[in-house]
Design an enzyme around this catalytic site. Sequence first.
Site, PDB file in Angstrom:
ATOM      1  N   ARG A  81     -20.764  72.855 109.731  1.00  0.00           N
ATOM      2  CA  ARG A  81     -21.302  72.302 110.968  1.00  0.00           C
ATOM      3  C   ARG A  81     -20.380  72.687 112.127  1.00  0.00           C
ATOM      4  O   ARG A  81     -19.150  72.619 111.999  1.00  0.00           O
ATOM      5  CB  ARG A  81     -21.393  70.764 110.892  1.00  0.00           C
ATOM      6  CG  ARG A  81     -22.546  70.246 110.028  1.00  0.00           C
ATOM      7  CD  ARG A  81     -23.904  70.566 110.634  1.00  0.00           C
ATOM      8  NE  ARG A  81     -25.037  70.104 109.845  1.00  0.00           N
ATOM      9  CZ  ARG A  81     -25.696  70.835 108.943  1.00  0.00           C
ATOM     10  NH1 ARG A  81     -25.325  72.084 108.697  1.00  0.00           N
ATOM     11  NH2 ARG A  81     -26.729  70.341 108.303  1.00  0.00           N
ATOM     12  N   GLU A 121     -27.176  73.662 118.796  1.00  0.00           N
ATOM     13  CA  GLU A 121     -27.946  74.819 118.316  1.00  0.00           C
ATOM     14  C   GLU A 121     -29.321  74.833 118.961  1.00  0.00           C
ATOM     15  O   GLU A 121     -29.960  73.773 119.025  1.00  0.00           O
ATOM     16  CB  GLU A 121     -28.061  74.748 116.794  1.00  0.00           C
ATOM     17  CG  GLU A 121     -26.695  74.936 116.140  1.00  0.00           C
ATOM     18  CD  GLU A 121     -26.720  74.910 114.616  1.00  0.00           C
ATOM     19  OE1 GLU A 121     -27.809  74.697 114.038  1.00  0.00           O
ATOM     20  OE2 GLU A 121     -25.664  75.098 114.016  1.00  0.00           O
ATOM     21  N   HIS A 135     -27.279  80.048 111.980  1.00  0.00           N
ATOM     22  CA  HIS A 135     -27.454  78.986 110.969  1.00  0.00           C
ATOM     23  C   HIS A 135     -28.348  79.464 109.804  1.00  0.00           C
ATOM     24  O   HIS A 135     -29.435  78.951 109.586  1.00  0.00           O
ATOM     25  CB  HIS A 135     -28.040  77.712 111.605  1.00  0.00           C
ATOM     26  CG  HIS A 135     -27.765  76.472 110.787  1.00  0.00           C
ATOM     27  ND1 HIS A 135     -27.585  75.241 111.345  1.00  0.00           N
ATOM     28  CD2 HIS A 135     -27.650  76.275 109.448  1.00  0.00           C
ATOM     29  CE1 HIS A 135     -27.363  74.341 110.405  1.00  0.00           C
ATOM     30  NE2 HIS A 135     -27.408  74.958 109.230  1.00  0.00           N
TER      31      HIS A 135
HETATM   32  C1  MLT Z   1     -28.199  72.111 105.223  1.00  0.00           C
HETATM   33  O1  MLT Z   1     -27.608  71.149 105.708  1.00  0.00           O
HETATM   34  O2  MLT Z   1     -28.950  71.979 104.253  1.00  0.00           O
HETATM   35  C2  MLT Z   1     -28.033  73.478 105.811  1.00  0.00           C
HETATM   36  O3  MLT Z   1     -27.199  73.474 106.912  1.00  0.00           O
HETATM   37  C3  MLT Z   1     -29.321  74.161 106.111  1.00  0.00           C
HETATM   38  C4  MLT Z   1     -30.208  73.474 107.089  1.00  0.00           C
HETATM   39  O4  MLT Z   1     -29.755  72.869 108.053  1.00  0.00           O
HETATM   40  O5  MLT Z   1     -31.404  73.521 106.898  1.00  0.00           O
END
Ligand code: MLT
Length: 527
Positions: A232, A261, A279
């Site tokens: 993050r 983001e 991401h």
């Molecule tokens: C997650 O937390 O699963 C990953 O960062 C991927 C997403 O955000 O979808």
Amino acid sequence: MFRILITDKLGDAGLQRLEEAEDAAYEMNTDLSREELLEVIPGYDALIVRSGTKVDAGVLEAGERLQVVGRAGIGVDNIDVRAATRRGIVVMNTPHANAVATAEQTMTLMLALSRHTAPAHASLKAGEWRRSDFVGVELYDKILGIIGFGRIGRLVAQRAQAFGMDVLAYDPYVPEEVGQEMGVSLVPLEELLPQADYLTLHSVVTPETEKMINAGTIAQMKEGVRLVNVARGKLIDEQALADALQSGAVAGAAVDVYSQEPPQDNPMLQAPKVLHTPHLGASTIEAQRAVATEIVAQVLDALRGGGFRNALNMPFPAGPEVAAARPFMELGEKMGALLDALAPDSIRQVEVTVEGDQADDLVRPVAAAVLKGILQRSLSVPVNDINAHLLAEDRDITVSQTAGLAPADYPTLVSSRARWEGGQHTLTGALFGDGRPRIVQIDDAQVNASPEGTVLIIRSDDTPDVLGQVGTVFAAYDVGIAAWHMERKEPGKEAFSFVNLDGVPPEGLLQALEKIPAVTALNVAAL
Ligand code: MLT
């Protein structure tokens, strides 16, 4: 029919499962503004999101019939889990489904950063042939520092070891033995930072970890360290990292995630020697298929009452094994409702003890059920296993739970004591052979009472005529009695009756009973 709203893109395999479900209908709308979401959410039982939808307290408040929020993925920083808990809404994620994808993205970025893959590609496409400008470094024989040694951190460790890296990890919640088994040294952060040639972040964002990579921690790092972040963006003070890249203190960074983001005015976008991706940690076909099918299966199970796999805000582990605890939870809830009826004042303290078979597994679900029983009559919000502890905490009720050894007379015994200013009552219950709950003790008195339907508890002086007088009042008000259990500690002292009525007490009944001189207290509980 359960109604499910999906507000971020979900893989087709998950949608297919929803289409096959005969008891569920879904809508997918990935373009909703917050206002539109607030408008439509009252009509849904479940909400499925990825990271794009902000599920804040307002959305949860508006979701009048919302029971489940399912996160297709791992991070729940877009969901106000505490607000969901307070509303009794279960929040679940899919912690396994995209772990491999994220670990592989970490290795991809670590390698690409080391070998200047992105600038070399861009240079060649621009018609250049600058081989000497892109001399890289090897992972082999370097030290990798992993911050956050959960599932993804451990997968990264295995992969890095295959490249011949020595791995150190920092995670205050993971015991040393876990690292030892994998050949990884778990060390304090201040030991890890000066040693690592590469650093990779795999922590969740909490008040403790937010901006944990900052000017202070960067100053402790080895000169020329390379940093990878697929976790993050908020773990990093981005300005401090951009400055360190500028000065050369940090030799390079690969970032997949940003504090906001998509990133706007982010200092990392202007910083040198940074490899950026938008991401993409979980963006593989396999991971997206897995998160979609898993979250749909979990949400459907939860709506159907079939278990709460990967629930983040249940006060007890809530896989399918919770079914074994259900009859005891039913008993606990009835005991809580009886204690609430018996207490003349606000309950301040609750002690729950489970003794005997599986006491360790039962005590937490039973304690949640006792609190639910105590609270539900007096609160306007629905109380359930998820919010019972938080609502009790809000009301300054202290709760203790104890698991004990097998009692003499029963395989499993549940006791619950409630205290209020100036008094207390203790109820003890068990499940009998027929599986039905029974109250077997009220304070010091042994009983065999069935906590079902409408229960009237009468306390009285033990006079010879009290039973007859109470019976006469019941007859006068045409009250049907399903069961009447009477106990006294000693002849002539206080007696009490546990009476199962056929229905709710008719108007005037309690007032008429109160007029009997020997009657000292009356309590009614709907169980
Ligand atoms: C997650 O937390 O699963 C990953 O960062 C991927 C997403 O955000 O979808």
